[in-house]
Write a protein that holds these residues in place. Structure first.
Motif, PDB file in Angstrom:
ATOM      1  N   GLU A   1     -45.891 -36.559   4.857  1.00  0.00           N
ATOM      2  CA  GLU A   1     -44.665 -37.153   5.038  1.00  0.00           C
ATOM      3  C   GLU A   1     -44.447 -38.480   4.183  1.00  0.00           C
ATOM      4  OE1 GLU A   1     -41.778 -35.372   6.379  1.00  0.00           O
ATOM      5  OE2 GLU A   1     -43.458 -33.944   6.143  1.00  0.00           O
ATOM      6  N   GLU A   2     -45.235 -39.008   4.171  1.00  0.00           N
ATOM      7  CA  GLU A   2     -44.973 -40.519   3.459  1.00  0.00           C
ATOM      8  C   GLU A   2     -45.190 -40.495   1.960  1.00  0.00           C
ATOM      9  OE1 GLU A   2     -44.214 -43.460   4.895  1.00  0.00           O
ATOM     10  OE2 GLU A   2     -44.012 -42.389   6.846  1.00  0.00           O
ATOM     11  N   GLY A   3     -45.609 -39.255   1.551  1.00  0.00           N
ATOM     12  CA  GLY A   3     -45.649 -39.020   0.016  1.00  0.00           C
ATOM     13  C   GLY A   3     -46.851 -39.563  -0.647  1.00  0.00           C
ATOM     14  N   TRP A   4     -48.037 -39.622   0.036  1.00  0.00           N
ATOM     15  CA  TRP A   4     -49.241 -40.148  -0.311  1.00  0.00           C
ATOM     16  C   TRP A   4     -50.021 -39.209  -1.207  1.00  0.00           C
ATOM     17  CZ3 TRP A   4     -50.668 -42.924   5.065  1.00  0.00           C
ATOM     18  CH2 TRP A   4     -49.945 -44.160   5.050  1.00  0.00           C
ATOM     19  N   LEU A   5     -49.749 -37.964  -1.284  1.00  0.00           N
ATOM     20  CA  LEU A   5     -50.354 -37.028  -2.037  1.00  0.00           C
ATOM     21  C   LEU A   5     -50.063 -37.500  -3.541  1.00  0.00           C
ATOM     22  CD1 LEU A   5     -50.019 -33.907  -0.223  1.00  0.00           C
ATOM     23  CD2 LEU A   5     -52.019 -35.580   0.030  1.00  0.00           C
ATOM     24  N   THR A   6     -50.857 -37.011  -4.395  1.00  0.00           N
ATOM     25  CA  THR A   6     -50.481 -37.533  -5.999  1.00  0.00           C
ATOM     26  C   THR A   6     -49.106 -36.658  -6.213  1.00  0.00           C
ATOM     27  OG1 THR A   6     -53.022 -37.774  -6.490  1.00  0.00           O
ATOM     28  CG2 THR A   6     -51.406 -37.092  -8.171  1.00  0.00           C
ATOM     29  N   ASP A   7     -48.496 -37.461  -6.928  1.00  0.00           N
ATOM     30  CA  ASP A   7     -47.286 -36.928  -7.592  1.00  0.00           C
ATOM     31  C   ASP A   7     -46.036 -36.738  -6.167  1.00  0.00           C
ATOM     32  OD1 ASP A   7     -47.687 -37.416 -10.179  1.00  0.00           O
ATOM     33  OD2 ASP A   7     -48.637 -35.378 -10.297  1.00  0.00           O
ATOM     34  N   LYS A   8     -46.383 -37.198  -5.118  1.00  0.00           N
ATOM     35  CA  LYS A   8     -45.688 -36.951  -3.931  1.00  0.00           C
ATOM     36  C   LYS A   8     -45.425 -35.457  -3.658  1.00  0.00           C
ATOM     37  CE  LYS A   8     -43.149 -41.307  -4.444  1.00  0.00           C
ATOM     38  NZ  LYS A   8     -44.018 -42.135  -3.275  1.00  0.00           N
ATOM     39  N   VAL A   9     -46.524 -34.515  -4.113  1.00  0.00           N
ATOM     40  CA  VAL A   9     -46.403 -33.190  -3.598  1.00  0.00           C
ATOM     41  C   VAL A   9     -46.291 -33.237  -2.374  1.00  0.00           C
ATOM     42  CG1 VAL A   9     -47.145 -32.255  -5.908  1.00  0.00           C
ATOM     43  CG2 VAL A   9     -48.892 -32.985  -3.955  1.00  0.00           C
ATOM     44  N   LYS A  10     -45.964 -32.028  -1.579  1.00  0.00           N
ATOM     45  CA  LYS A  10     -46.113 -31.816  -0.043  1.00  0.00           C
ATOM     46  C   LYS A  10     -46.524 -30.495   0.327  1.00  0.00           C
ATOM     47  CE  LYS A  10     -42.790 -33.798   2.518  1.00  0.00           C
ATOM     48  NZ  LYS A  10     -41.460 -34.303   3.274  1.00  0.00           N
ATOM     49  N   ALA A  11     -47.366 -30.662   0.924  1.00  0.00           N
ATOM     50  CA  ALA A  11     -48.123 -29.386   1.534  1.00  0.00           C
ATOM     51  C   ALA A  11     -47.395 -28.566   2.495  1.00  0.00           C
ATOM     52  CB  ALA A  11     -49.589 -29.649   2.137  1.00  0.00           C
ATOM     53  N   ASP A  12     -47.591 -27.198   2.540  1.00  0.00           N
ATOM     54  CA  ASP A  12     -47.170 -26.420   3.599  1.00  0.00           C
ATOM     55  C   ASP A  12     -48.260 -26.485   4.802  1.00  0.00           C
ATOM     56  OD1 ASP A  12     -46.134 -24.568   5.224  1.00  0.00           O
ATOM     57  OD2 ASP A  12     -46.063 -22.910   3.822  1.00  0.00           O
ATOM     58  N   LEU A  13     -47.903 -27.614   5.543  1.00  0.00           N
ATOM     59  CA  LEU A  13     -48.742 -28.050   6.624  1.00  0.00           C
ATOM     60  C   LEU A  13     -48.547 -27.604   7.892  1.00  0.00           C
ATOM     61  CD1 LEU A  13     -51.316 -29.872   7.536  1.00  0.00           C
ATOM     62  CD2 LEU A  13     -49.319 -31.443   7.527  1.00  0.00           C
ATOM     63  N   THR A  14     -49.415 -26.971   8.751  1.00  0.00           N
ATOM     64  CA  THR A  14     -49.298 -26.611  10.073  1.00  0.00           C
ATOM     65  C   THR A  14     -50.390 -27.331  10.679  1.00  0.00           C
ATOM     66  OG1 THR A  14     -48.277 -24.558   9.552  1.00  0.00           O
ATOM     67  CG2 THR A  14     -49.288 -24.693  11.818  1.00  0.00           C
ATOM     68  N   VAL A  15     -50.134 -27.894  11.946  1.00  0.00           N
ATOM     69  CA  VAL A  15     -51.133 -28.647  12.775  1.00  0.00           C
ATOM     70  C   VAL A  15     -51.090 -28.177  13.993  1.00  0.00           C
ATOM     71  CG1 VAL A  15     -52.057 -30.949  13.940  1.00  0.00           C
ATOM     72  CG2 VAL A  15     -50.990 -30.947  11.463  1.00  0.00           C
ATOM     73  N   VAL A  16     -52.539 -27.528  14.610  1.00  0.00           N
ATOM     74  CA  VAL A  16     -52.344 -26.931  15.594  1.00  0.00           C
ATOM     75  C   VAL A  16     -52.799 -28.018  16.813  1.00  0.00           C
ATOM     76  CG1 VAL A  16     -53.768 -25.139  17.091  1.00  0.00           C
ATOM     77  CG2 VAL A  16     -53.022 -24.730  14.976  1.00  0.00           C
ATOM     78  N   PRO A  17     -51.992 -28.611  17.657  1.00  0.00           N
ATOM     79  CA  PRO A  17     -52.327 -29.830  18.341  1.00  0.00           C
ATOM     80  C   PRO A  17     -53.142 -29.578  19.370  1.00  0.00           C
ATOM     81  CG  PRO A  17     -50.254 -28.735  19.194  1.00  0.00           C
ATOM     82  CD  PRO A  17     -50.716 -27.852  18.042  1.00  0.00           C
ATOM     83  N   LEU A  18     -53.760 -30.708  19.939  1.00  0.00           N
ATOM     84  CA  LEU A  18     -54.545 -30.918  21.205  1.00  0.00           C
ATOM     85  C   LEU A  18     -53.675 -30.595  22.465  1.00  0.00           C
ATOM     86  CD1 LEU A  18     -56.302 -34.131  20.009  1.00  0.00           C
ATOM     87  CD2 LEU A  18     -57.478 -32.044  20.493  1.00  0.00           C
ATOM     88  N   LYS A  19     -54.373 -30.156  23.504  1.00  0.00           N
ATOM     89  CA  LYS A  19     -53.920 -30.168  24.597  1.00  0.00           C
ATOM     90  C   LYS A  19     -54.412 -31.094  25.820  1.00  0.00           C
ATOM     91  CE  LYS A  19     -52.603 -25.349  24.019  1.00  0.00           C
ATOM     92  NZ  LYS A  19     -52.787 -23.934  24.469  1.00  0.00           N
ATOM     93  N   ASN A  20     -53.631 -31.683  26.548  1.00  0.00           N
ATOM     94  CA  ASN A  20     -54.097 -32.553  27.571  1.00  0.00           C
ATOM     95  C   ASN A  20     -54.785 -33.885  26.956  1.00  0.00           C
ATOM     96  OD1 ASN A  20     -53.254 -30.438  29.181  1.00  0.00           O
ATOM     97  ND2 ASN A  20     -55.486 -29.618  29.197  1.00  0.00           N
TER      98      ASN A  20
END
Length: 412
Positions: free
Chosen positions: A229-248
């Motif tokens: 989200e901060e555009g820190w990938l080269t050339d500010k490309v954005k990944a199709d990112l999914t994070v499976v979160p922790l629980k508890n």
């Protein structure tokens, strides 16, 4: 619009996905958590890692050609102990095409800094592609037969621990080749504080690819969202990112890693001291490699023996074939009983420098700058500044980073 933009980090919530298990259609990019509503944490319940929430991500993998970025920590916990993620996915008929291996390799046997070779996994027969050899970023050719990539590696929350650099390069490659990436989140045992010098742009590299502090206080899933989200990938490309979160889980949750995350981090004490003693990796001081107390002691033959009661002799062992000060008597300090830290401490590196009989032997300047992220820290130590004086110079950068970090936290 500002509120809507906060929804662009794709986070895979279990209560949104259970109903879609088995669906092989491409998941939408904007499947998110509002960053103003972090995940609630039931008290006194066991932490559940992202990998264990199989029902939450299996639907994304069914019918797809899958690549997995993994090492020995990539496990699903069960009543019998644990099962490796790769073995679990294969048992569920997921079509894994290849495994990408970071530093230390897929099974975790390589020394720190030792190149990892391509090969075949002896257990599964899957191709192993090294991301810690001549290539650290997957090429277009390596990704062209994949539909999706799964990343699951235990981090310890220290900038120069190379798994977050591997994550960043894999995300970048996936973004450039329009391949979705799923990050299975795991607790960060050093997530309870933010501290240390901030990486300067002119010193970025594999030991620190972004301008973050030495200890950044985020899980690897939160970190993935931030760099996306901060555009820190080269050339500010954005990944199709999914994070499976922790629980508890919260950032203050105590979490004992059931598997050592790398050969030279054998226990909680070593992991807790790693941010502080890891700075010695850029010096000629031994930080316990070649003993069974890695990152729980430090010493060298050229430290003043009259100033120390503790001594030891490093020798080649598991994870350290050629330790610093190999087979020499090292004078130094034993920190194995020290209480848990909530900050980066400079007192031990300052102590060692002060008691070095030949200061020309102390710093490996290039290596130290890469670990510290700045040339200033060496200069400050050589100039005789106190720990308090040095840490005061970090505060403005830490304040700025914490404001960025806050936008991307998933947990309380």
């Amino acid at each position: 619009m500002a509120f809507l933009s906060s929804f662009k980090s794709t986070v895979f919530l279990w209560f949104l996905i259970v109903s879609s298990c088995g669906n092989t259609e491409k998941q939408p990019k904007n499947n998110t958590i509002s960053q103003n509503n972090p995940i609630e944490t039931p008290q006194n319940k066991p932490i559940i890692v992202g990998a264990n929430s199989t029902q939450d991500y299996i639907g994304m993998l069914k019918g797809k050609k899958v690549g997995v970025v993994a090492n020995l920590t990539s496990v699903i916990f069960n009543e019998n102990g644990h099962t490796h993620l790769v073995d679990s996915l294969l048992a569920l008929d997921i079509d894994i095409k290849k495994v990408f291996a970071p530093e230390h390799g897929f099974r975790g046997q390589a020394d720190a800094g030792e190149k990892v070779k391509d090969g075949l996994d002896t257990k599964t027969g899957l191709p192993l592609i090294s991301l810690y050899g001549k290539n650290r970023k997957p090429s277009k050719a390596l990704l062209e037969d994949l539909d999706i990539v799964v990343f699951d590696i235990q981090d310890v929350g220290v900038r120069f621990y190379t798994f977050i650099a591997t994550l960043q390069l894999v995300m970048e490659a996936c973004a450039e080749n329009d391949i979705p990436i799923v990050v299975l989140d795991r607790p960060n045992p050093n997530a309870h504080y933010v501290d240390g010098p901030t990486m300067e742009k002119e010193h970025t590299g594999f030991l620190g690819m972004t301008t973050i502090p030495l200890v950044y206080g985020m899980t690897i899933g939160e970190y993935a969202i931030m760099i996306n989200e901060e555009g820190w990938l080269t050339d500010k490309v954005k990944a199709d990112l999914t994070v499976v979160p922790l629980k508890n889980y919260t950032h203050d949750s105590e979490y004992n890693l059931p598997i050592r995350p790398s050969p030279n981090l054998p226990n909680n004490t070593s992991i807790n001291l790693y941010p502080s003693l890891g700075l010695l990796e850029g010096t000629n001081i031994n930080a316990g490699r070649g003993t069974e107390f890695q990152f729980q002691r430090y010493g060298a033959s050229f430290l003043d023996s009259t100033q120390y009661h503790f001594k030891y002799r490093p020798k080649p062992n598991f994870g350290s074939k050629s330790p610093k000060e190999n087979n020499k008597v090292c004078y130094g300090a034993d920190l194995s009983e020290i209480p848990s830290m909530k900050e980066v401490s400079l007192r031990w590196i300052i102590d060692a420098y002060t008691n070095t009989t030949d200061k020309s032997k102390f710093f490996n300047t290039s290596g130290f700058t890469k670990h510290a992220g700045t040339a200033k820290l060496q200069q400050q130590i050589e100039a005789g500044l106190s720990e308090e004086e040095i840490k005061a110079t970090w505060q403005e950068d830490l304040k700025e980073f914490k404001a960025i970090r806050k936008k991307h936290l998933l947990y309380q």
